[in-house]
Enzyme design. Structure first.
Site, PDB file in Angstrom:
ATOM      1  N   HIS A  13       0.827  -1.217   0.000  1.00  0.00           N
ATOM      2  CA  HIS A  13       0.000   0.000   0.000  1.00  0.00           C
ATOM      3  C   HIS A  13       0.852   1.255   0.000  1.00  0.00           C
ATOM      4  CE1 HIS A  13       1.050  -1.020   4.090  1.00  0.00           C
ATOM      5  NE2 HIS A  13       0.864   0.242   4.428  1.00  0.00           N
ATOM      6  N   HIS A 102      26.823  -4.035 -12.977  1.00  0.00           N
ATOM      7  CA  HIS A 102      27.670  -4.859 -12.112  1.00  0.00           C
ATOM      8  C   HIS A 102      26.925  -6.036 -11.486  1.00  0.00           C
ATOM      9  CE1 HIS A 102      31.014  -1.651 -11.283  1.00  0.00           C
ATOM     10  NE2 HIS A 102      30.734  -1.789 -12.572  1.00  0.00           N
ATOM     11  N   ARG A 136      34.252  -9.932 -15.078  1.00  0.00           N
ATOM     12  CA  ARG A 136      34.455 -10.264 -13.663  1.00  0.00           C
ATOM     13  C   ARG A 136      33.144 -10.220 -12.878  1.00  0.00           C
ATOM     14  NH1 ARG A 136      35.554  -4.954 -14.440  1.00  0.00           N
ATOM     15  NH2 ARG A 136      35.051  -3.449 -12.814  1.00  0.00           N
TER      16      ARG A 136
HETATM   17  C1  RB5 Z   1       4.415   0.298   5.242  1.00  0.00           C
HETATM   18  O1  RB5 Z   1       3.927   1.218   6.169  1.00  0.00           O
HETATM   19  C2  RB5 Z   1       5.934   0.380   5.175  1.00  0.00           C
HETATM   20  O2  RB5 Z   1       6.494  -0.134   6.330  1.00  0.00           O
HETATM   21  C3  RB5 Z   1       6.440  -0.351   3.958  1.00  0.00           C
HETATM   22  O3  RB5 Z   1       5.863   0.198   2.808  1.00  0.00           O
HETATM   23  C4  RB5 Z   1       7.934  -0.317   3.729  1.00  0.00           C
HETATM   24  O4  RB5 Z   1       8.437   0.964   3.795  1.00  0.00           O
HETATM   25  C5  RB5 Z   1       8.716  -1.292   4.506  1.00  0.00           C
HETATM   26  O5  RB5 Z   1       9.921  -1.480   4.292  1.00  0.00           O
END
Ligand code: RB5
Length: 147
Positions: A13, A102, A136
């Protein structure tokens, strides 16, 4: 089957607005774009979407992923728990370019809350337009696969 024009996009979200902007941008560039969700701002869990994206890429030779959450951190950690994934958390032109040159990264990870949309879209373009340098770097990427 080679899917060199295919891009899978996933977010939680916290990344859904930037994901939708990336999808519009990639559609306009002519890519075969697949939206794996999330599809709204109702709270979901980034591990679910990182795993969904990783699993869609498993047999999709040549396809790449775009992973977005609030920071890009959680969803990149989730995706990187899969041995065939090299997800790079990118925040500027240099990291977008080096992730491909890389590391042969197959997912670009972005943070909706940590970067502007124009910067994010530019990073996506650079990531997609840059090739792996092999040499590499191939040896090191092979070691990642075999860890
Ligand atoms: C969600 O609130 C948030 O924690 C998530 O989108 C993210 O940033 C986590 O690493």
């Amino acid at each position: 089957m080679s899917q060199n024009n295919r891009i899978y996009c996933a977010s939680d979200h916290g990344g859904v607005e930037l994901k939708d902007a990336v999808i519009r941008h990639l559609d306009a560039r002519g890519y075969d774009v697949h939206d794996l969700g999330a599809h709204g701002t109702e709270s979901v869990d980034y591990p679910d979407f990182g795993a969904l994206l990783a699993n869609r890429l498993k047999d999709a030779v040549g396809a790449v992923g775009v992973a977005i959450c609030g920071s890009g951190i959680g969803i990149s950690i989730a995706a990187n728990r899969h041995s065939w994934i090299r997800a790079a958390l990118v925040h500027d032109e240099t990291t977008a370019r080096l992730a491909r040159q890389h590391n042969d990264a197959n997912i670009i990870a972005l943070g909706e809350r940590t970067m502007g949309t124009a910067t994010a879209l530019n990073c996506v373009d650079i990531f997609l337009d840059t090739g792996f340098e092999e040499g590499r770097h191939q040896r090191r990427v092979d070691k990642l696969t075999n860890l």
